[in-house]
Design a protein around this motif. Sequence first.
Motif, mmCIF file in Angstrom:
data_model
loop_
_atom_site.group_PDB
_atom_site.id
_atom_site.type_symbol
_atom_site.label_atom_id
_atom_site.label_comp_id
_atom_site.label_asym_id
_atom_site.label_seq_id
_atom_site.Cartn_x
_atom_site.Cartn_y
_atom_site.Cartn_z
ATOM 1 N N LEU A 1 0.931 -1.665 0.328
ATOM 2 C CA LEU A 1 0.305 -0.542 0.025
ATOM 3 C C LEU A 1 0.427 1.085 -0.045
ATOM 4 C CD1 LEU A 1 -2.547 1.513 0.572
ATOM 5 C CD2 LEU A 1 -2.273 1.134 3.124
ATOM 6 N N ASP A 2 0.903 1.912 -1.206
ATOM 7 C CA ASP A 2 1.325 3.216 -0.798
ATOM 8 C C ASP A 2 0.082 4.558 -0.596
ATOM 9 O OD1 ASP A 2 2.704 5.607 -1.280
ATOM 10 O OD2 ASP A 2 3.858 5.137 -3.513
ATOM 11 N N VAL A 3 0.557 5.502 0.339
ATOM 12 C CA VAL A 3 -0.480 6.413 0.999
ATOM 13 C C VAL A 3 0.564 7.547 0.139
ATOM 14 C CG1 VAL A 3 -0.898 6.882 2.856
ATOM 15 C CG2 VAL A 3 -1.422 5.020 2.905
ATOM 16 N N GLY A 4 -0.010 8.013 -0.943
ATOM 17 C CA GLY A 4 -0.058 9.736 -1.157
ATOM 18 C C GLY A 4 0.516 9.324 -2.357
ATOM 19 N N ALA B 1 5.809 7.230 -8.843
ATOM 20 C CA ALA B 1 6.970 6.304 -9.060
ATOM 21 C C ALA B 1 7.687 5.193 -8.660
ATOM 22 C CB ALA B 1 8.099 7.321 -8.592
ATOM 23 N N GLN B 2 7.563 5.164 -6.856
ATOM 24 C CA GLN B 2 8.305 4.037 -5.750
ATOM 25 C C GLN B 2 6.508 3.105 -6.093
ATOM 26 O OE1 GLN B 2 10.850 4.207 -4.587
ATOM 27 N NE2 GLN B 2 11.175 6.257 -4.212
ATOM 28 N N ALA B 3 5.861 3.534 -6.074
ATOM 29 C CA ALA B 3 4.487 2.353 -6.455
ATOM 30 C C ALA B 3 5.236 1.467 -7.646
ATOM 31 C CB ALA B 3 2.743 2.756 -6.175
ATOM 32 N N LEU B 4 4.949 2.205 -8.764
ATOM 33 C CA LEU B 4 4.987 1.333 -10.475
ATOM 34 C C LEU B 4 6.341 0.525 -10.020
ATOM 35 C CD1 LEU B 4 4.238 4.605 -12.691
ATOM 36 C CD2 LEU B 4 3.194 2.253 -12.934
ATOM 37 N N ARG B 5 7.630 1.121 -9.372
ATOM 38 C CA ARG B 5 8.429 0.124 -9.512
ATOM 39 C C ARG B 5 8.871 -1.187 -8.309
ATOM 40 N NH1 ARG B 5 14.805 3.289 -8.437
ATOM 41 N NH2 ARG B 5 16.462 1.135 -7.890
ATOM 42 N N LEU B 6 7.950 -0.625 -7.784
ATOM 43 C CA LEU B 6 7.105 -1.970 -6.767
ATOM 44 C C LEU B 6 6.320 -2.848 -7.686
ATOM 45 C CD1 LEU B 6 7.036 -0.434 -3.291
ATOM 46 C CD2 LEU B 6 8.697 -2.301 -3.827
ATOM 47 N N LEU C 1 -2.668 5.316 -2.619
ATOM 48 C CA LEU C 1 -4.242 5.806 -2.510
ATOM 49 C C LEU C 1 -4.087 7.324 -2.919
ATOM 50 C CD1 LEU C 1 -5.943 4.792 1.017
ATOM 51 C CD2 LEU C 1 -6.777 4.399 -0.941
ATOM 52 N N GLU C 2 -4.628 8.414 -3.377
ATOM 53 C CA GLU C 2 -4.070 9.150 -4.007
ATOM 54 C C GLU C 2 -5.376 10.567 -3.448
ATOM 55 O OE1 GLU C 2 -2.415 12.543 -3.745
ATOM 56 O OE2 GLU C 2 -0.833 11.139 -4.283
ATOM 57 N N ALA C 3 -5.210 11.551 -3.078
ATOM 58 C CA ALA C 3 -6.320 12.577 -2.616
ATOM 59 C C ALA C 3 -6.815 13.684 -3.357
ATOM 60 C CB ALA C 3 -6.525 13.075 -1.182
ATOM 61 N N ASP C 4 -5.021 14.202 -4.134
ATOM 62 C CA ASP C 4 -5.061 14.827 -5.286
ATOM 63 C C ASP C 4 -6.112 13.979 -6.433
ATOM 64 O OD1 ASP C 4 -4.205 16.664 -7.437
ATOM 65 O OD2 ASP C 4 -2.812 17.505 -6.028
ATOM 66 N N PRO C 5 -7.042 14.965 -7.441
ATOM 67 C CA PRO C 5 -7.143 14.096 -8.169
ATOM 68 C C PRO C 5 -6.346 14.418 -9.245
ATOM 69 C CG PRO C 5 -8.477 15.896 -6.696
ATOM 70 C CD PRO C 5 -7.948 16.054 -6.741
ATOM 71 N N GLN C 6 -5.654 15.667 -9.394
ATOM 72 C CA GLN C 6 -5.093 15.382 -11.359
ATOM 73 C C GLN C 6 -3.504 14.587 -10.294
ATOM 74 O OE1 GLN C 6 -3.685 19.990 -10.597
ATOM 75 N NE2 GLN C 6 -5.324 19.723 -12.716
ATOM 76 N N LYS C 7 -3.005 14.772 -9.161
ATOM 77 C CA LYS C 7 -2.009 13.614 -9.411
ATOM 78 C C LYS C 7 -2.537 12.128 -9.447
ATOM 79 C CE LYS C 7 0.723 16.045 -5.851
ATOM 80 N NZ LYS C 7 1.381 16.148 -4.428
ATOM 81 N N LEU C 8 -3.680 11.724 -9.427
ATOM 82 C CA LEU C 8 -4.601 10.904 -9.236
ATOM 83 C C LEU C 8 -3.743 10.631 -11.276
ATOM 84 C CD1 LEU C 8 -5.687 8.181 -7.801
ATOM 85 C CD2 LEU C 8 -7.660 8.956 -7.971
ATOM 86 N N ALA C 9 -4.466 11.500 -11.707
ATOM 87 C CA ALA C 9 -4.835 11.172 -13.017
ATOM 88 C C ALA C 9 -3.586 11.299 -14.363
ATOM 89 C CB ALA C 9 -5.354 12.590 -13.677
ATOM 90 N N ASP D 1 1.748 -6.730 3.380
ATOM 91 C CA ASP D 1 2.791 -6.976 4.267
ATOM 92 C C ASP D 1 3.613 -5.935 4.158
ATOM 93 O OD1 ASP D 1 2.279 -9.734 3.867
ATOM 94 O OD2 ASP D 1 1.783 -9.290 1.474
ATOM 95 N N VAL D 2 4.167 -4.875 3.374
ATOM 96 C CA VAL D 2 4.385 -3.675 3.915
ATOM 97 C C VAL D 2 3.587 -2.066 3.349
ATOM 98 C CG1 VAL D 2 6.152 -1.988 1.869
ATOM 99 C CG2 VAL D 2 6.134 -4.529 1.991
ATOM 100 N N VAL D 3 3.503 -1.210 3.868
ATOM 101 C CA VAL D 3 2.730 -0.301 3.737
ATOM 102 C C VAL D 3 3.958 0.976 3.501
ATOM 103 C CG1 VAL D 3 1.361 1.858 4.713
ATOM 104 C CG2 VAL D 3 0.576 0.121 5.584
#
Length: 266
Positions: free
Chosen positions: A28-31, A36-41, A51-59, A96-98
């Motif tokens: 789980l990647d919060v924020g 970049a880190q989530a895609l690498r994993l 999880l991302e609260a900013d709609p532009q970043k999420l897009a 397992d990892v947050v």
Amino acid sequence: MIRQELVARQLEERIAAHFEVGRRLRVLDVGLSDGAQALRLARWGHEVTGLEADPQKLAAVDAALEQEPEGIRARFRALAGSGQDTGAHFLPGAFDVVLCHDVLDQARDPDSTLAGLARVLDDGGLLSLVIPNVTARAMRPGLAGDWQAARAALTAEPAEGERFLRLETLTSFLSRIGVPMERWYGVGVFGAGGAPTGAASAAGAAGTAEAQDGTDTAQAAHTADTANTANTDTVDEAAVDAEERAGRLDPYRGVAPSLHLFGVRS
């Protein structure tokens, strides 16, 4: 770029130390930020939820994901939400990892956010936190020669949220919520990949104005260091090597602009 690489290598090292080789982890990647880190994993073969609260970043993350092979897209999902929403989305012990990178200092209620992250972490799971080093907030303006901002940072009274982000406070709190600190690193000791002198000076000047209003001067420098990591397309291995070594050693790691903390769910 260098900052992200340092964080990724530190994370990879702790994952290798805690889990058997080849195990597909639930992450789980919060924020997510730019993801970049989530895609690498996900490229490493893990199942990743962001999880991302900013709609532009999420897009932007969704757009980046579309460029990935189908197998990686199948292992990655991005949801709208913040660290405060883990209880609404996930069952206890779901991961397992947050990861919680550059988020805690922006959280409205950082202690409840951390408690929620601990709740969704499985037994033996790994918590990765990247936070601004609030005890070294005068270093960047000082190194940039902005003595007014450095003095303001040295003399300003710490805000309540800043007290929570101190290493000793977080160490105690993580133990209380069942995720005791296992290791910590400095990130960007020498400023490689961070703000150039001019930007650092401008950030320091902004920090001075904030200090005069009684607010924290650390955030401006931390934001500049974070934002400027994406300005290069290649990693300088010599810089990464020096930064990686310094980030493990005292007294160097203690003056880094960011800290990378690892806790293990007991």
